[in-house]
Structure formats: C-alpha cells, structure tokens
Write an enzyme that holds these catalytic residues in place. Structure first.
Site, PDB file in Angstrom:
ATOM      1  N   ASP A  67      -2.290  -1.913  -2.031  1.00  0.00           N
ATOM      2  CA  ASP A  67      -2.454  -1.647  -3.462  1.00  0.00           C
ATOM      3  C   ASP A  67      -1.127  -1.835  -4.185  1.00  0.00           C
ATOM      4  O   ASP A  67      -1.091  -2.310  -5.322  1.00  0.00           O
ATOM      5  CB  ASP A  67      -2.895  -0.204  -3.728  1.00  0.00           C
TER       6      ASP A  67
ATOM      7  N   HIS B 219      -3.175   2.774  -1.106  1.00  0.00           N
ATOM      8  CA  HIS B 219      -3.156   1.964   0.106  1.00  0.00           C
ATOM      9  C   HIS B 219      -1.892   1.097   0.061  1.00  0.00           C
ATOM     10  O   HIS B 219      -1.404   0.753  -1.018  1.00  0.00           O
ATOM     11  CB  HIS B 219      -4.350   1.018   0.187  1.00  0.00           C
TER      12      HIS B 219
END
Length: 440
Positions: A103, A100
């Site tokens: 992330d 993501h």
C-alpha cells in the site's frame, strides 16, 4: 501541497449540529467508565481502501481520480499518497492508521527493488508520524494480490513463493517494529483452496504452521513487543480459507502449539460471511483467550461477498462493545476501519463523510454498551442462570470429584429430577433495547 484544502479539521459539535463535517456523538475527551472515548476506541484508518483502491470492481474500471493515483514516478506517487493520508488522519483527528507493505511502497520488478522501495517509504512514514503524532496500530504484508500468490503464499506448492512471502513478512514486521506498531496482522487471503482435487490439506496446513512459527521466532528475535494477529475469513478470494473463523483459527493454533503466541483480528463482514454474528466472533475470541483487535465494517445482507461498507448499526456494535468492555477493553488492539466508500462516491468529501459517520456510530454504541456494563443486569441474569455450578455439587463435578460411573450412581441414588428454567431471552433483549434507545 494540500489534498483536502477545502475541508476543515473535524471537531465535535454535538448532536444538535447539522454540519456533515463534524462529529455529533464522538467527543474524544468524554470520559466513559474511567477512560476517554479516544482511549476506549483507539480508532485507525486503513491505507488500502482509503488511499489505494482506485474505485474499480470486477465489472468496471477505476472510477476515482485521486492525484496520487495518476501516472508518474512510483516513489514520488507513494510519497504523495503518504502526504494525503497523513493530512486526512490529522484532519479527522484519528490516532492510528494501518497498512499493507505494498500500500505504502511500489513493489517494483524484483524482490530487491521491493525491499529498497519499502525501506525508503518506511523512512518517510516515520517522518510523517513524528510530525503528526499519528501512530501505527498495525502493519501487514500483501500476500494475495500478485499473481505469484494465486495458489497461496505459505501454502503454495512452490517453495520459492513461500520464500518470497517470508521475505515480505520479514520486512513488513521489521517496519512495523521500527514504526512503533502495536500489532502485526497475518491475513491468509489465498491460504486455502479452489478445489480439493489438487490440494494436499495436511501438507498445506503444515506449511502454514511452519510459516507462522518462523514469524513468531522473528518477532522475538527483533524484540517486537506487539501482538501477532490472524484475521479469520471463511472464503473469498479462495473457495475455502484455513482461517475460516475464530474457532477454526484457535483449533489450528492449538494443534501446532501457537496458541500462546498469536491472537485474532476480527472483521465484522468476515464474521457474517462465516455465518456468525460479529457479537459471536468477539465473544468466542474472549472465551478462547485469543481476542486481539477489530476491523470495523459491515456487509450487505443481500450480497454474499465482502462489501466492506462503513459500520452504521448502533445495535450490532453495542453488543460487540459490550463484550469488549466487560472483558477490560482493548490492550494493543483498536477499531480499524477496514471500510471503503462506494464506487459512485467520487468526491474527496465522501472519504470524510464515511469515516465521520462511522466514528459517531462507534461512540454511540460504546456509550450504550457502557450502560449495560454499569447496570450489570445482563451479567446478573447470566450469573443466576449458572449459579448451581457454583454450589458444592457443581464444583465437585468440575474439580474431577466424580467418575462417569460414580456420578451416575449418585444421580440414581438421589433420584435427580431436574426442572427446566426459563432462558428469559425476551427479557434480556428488552434490557439491551432499553440501554440502546435510552429507555432506562
């Protein structure tokens, strides 16, 4: 700096080895049905569970003490995290990873800061990919963690939230394209409702469709050749999600004319939460023409939530791989480990144990599935079951050669008296077990 200095590169040592940090069944160069295991499986490690999750749960605080999770400069910690991740990928020998946007980069305090941080980290990830040879299977945007997304992203009642989400997806899709990603995933974790009392279902579905249409348009505008994938899930964190399961997603795509643009990324634990088997969701995706990729994990049958455990059932995965192999295998997709170690598994070795064991299970299951494909016994019985539809009468029905009235008249004139035939389920299950356990 090495984060896993005491852990060697994981190698194939065969089933007789008792080394817990070795592959016992996954030989990446072994050829099965004309391709190597590495080419069949296309294994990816996810960023979020492996390097982002700090080991907290709804009842307790963070249990892990990863070096890259300690307080400090956010961008420097993000680079440390990337270094740890690529060291892990390299030692594990896995060809792909997934992430993501948030992330890999700190979100910052504004949309501009988010974009700047993400751009810097995309540059860094590109350097790490080039140095390691590890590739991006897919990227995505986190449109569910921040409180702004409590009422959804695309389906939010506030158009400014929609715009913020669109900005994240625009940047994440651009980054995925730049990094050579082979897919882009859209998971609508908050695209659903908590109560119908304050929800306009039609409006929210229309908003979601408009958002997806914008993503499709942007994909083509930038020249991204990868697949767009929706990841179905029935609920959690919302009470009900609009991407409930494969069939629901397909119906939604058809309703809004997106069925030729978007496919599905199927997660095993999401399938079981929806009351389906993993096998069912994969078979259904192929039947509907929307199969894309897989998130490999498992749930706990005694728990009613998404536990994201590492897959450990050769039986379950054999049937999943049987469907994948008999339909030609992955194209842009692969097997992404959307799985995390347990909260008590605090040692760095535990990250390796979880992935090594799961990769061995994938290899075992794929080889067992290949036996089913090669011996053709299941398909032969399936073809036999439907054989009458390939005769002239069956073909005429399907080709529109009868109206309802003329078919009824024909059946009456011929005095049709259909005879029930055995479904042979027990025999079919025996064939599967014989392949799995090497009995035949």
């Amino acid at each position: 700096m090495s984060y896993f200095e005491h852990i060697p590169a994981i190698r194939y040592e065969g089933p007789q080895s008792d080394n817990p940090l070795a592959y016992h069944h996954y030989d990446p160069d072994k050829r099965v049905l004309g391709k190597t295991l590495a080419e069949h499986l296309r294994i990816a490690v996810c960023y979020w569970h492996t390097f982002v999750w700090p080991g907290h749960d709804i009842f307790g605080q963070a249990a892990f003490r990863r070096p890259w999770q300690q307080p400090g400069d956010a961008l420097e910690r993000a680079r440390m995290k990337a270094d740890a991740a690529f060291e892990f990928f390299t030692k594990l020998g896995t060809p792909f990873y997934t992430f993501h946007d948030t992330d890999v980069a700190p979100e910052g305090d504004s949309l501009r800061e988010y974009a700047a941080n993400f751009a810097r980290m995309v540059d860094y990830l590109g350097e790490r990919q080039q140095a390691s040879g590890v590739r991006l299977l897919w990227g995505t945007a986190n449109l569910f963690s921040h409180p702004r997304f409590a009422a959804g992203a695309a389906t939010n009642p506030n158009p400014d939230v929609f715009a913020w989400a669109a900005t994240q997806v625009c940047h994440a899709l651009d980054a995925t394209h730049r990094l050579g990603g082979e897919n882009y995933v859209l998971w609508g974790g908050r695209e659903g409702y908590e109560t119908l009392l304050n929800t306009d279902l039609k409006r929210e579905r229309d908003q979601f469709a408009r958002f997806l249409s914008m993503v499709v348009e942007h994909k083509h505008r930038i020249g991204f050749k990868g697949a767009l994938l929706i990841e179905p899930k029935p609920q959690e964190p919302t009470k009900h999600q609009y991407d409930y399961d494969v069939a629901t997603v397909h119906g939604f795509l058809v309703q809004y004319g997106l069925q030729n643009e978007i496919r599905v990324n199927i997660e095993a634990n999401h399938a079981t939460l929806a009351g389906h088997s993993f096998h069912h969701e994969i078979a259904n995706a192929f039947a509907l023409g929307v199969f894309g990729s897989v998130d490999a994990n498992r749930g706990d049958p005694q728990n009613g939530w998404d536990t994201d455990q590492f897959p450990n059932s050769v039986e379950e995965l054999t049937l999943a791989f049987y469907e994948i192999l008999r339909h030609g295998g992955f194209t842009t997709g692969g097997m992404n480990f959307d799985a995390k170690v347990r909260r008590q598994s605090i040692d760095p070795e535990d990250l390796f144990y979880g992935h090594v064991g799961a990769i061995d299970v994938l290899a075992l299951a794929l080889e067992r599935a290949a036996v089913l494909v090669e011996n053709d016994r299941l398909d032969a019985l399936r073809r036999q079951r439907y054989a009458q539809w390939d005769d002239a009468f069956g073909r005429k029905i399907l080709a529109g050669g009868y109206t309802l009235e003329s078919l009824a008249a024909d059946a009456l004139a011929r005095g049709v008296d259909p005879q029930h035939a055995s479904g042979a389920q027990e025999r079919l299950e025996n064939i599967v077990n014989q392949a799995i356990y090497g009995l035949r």
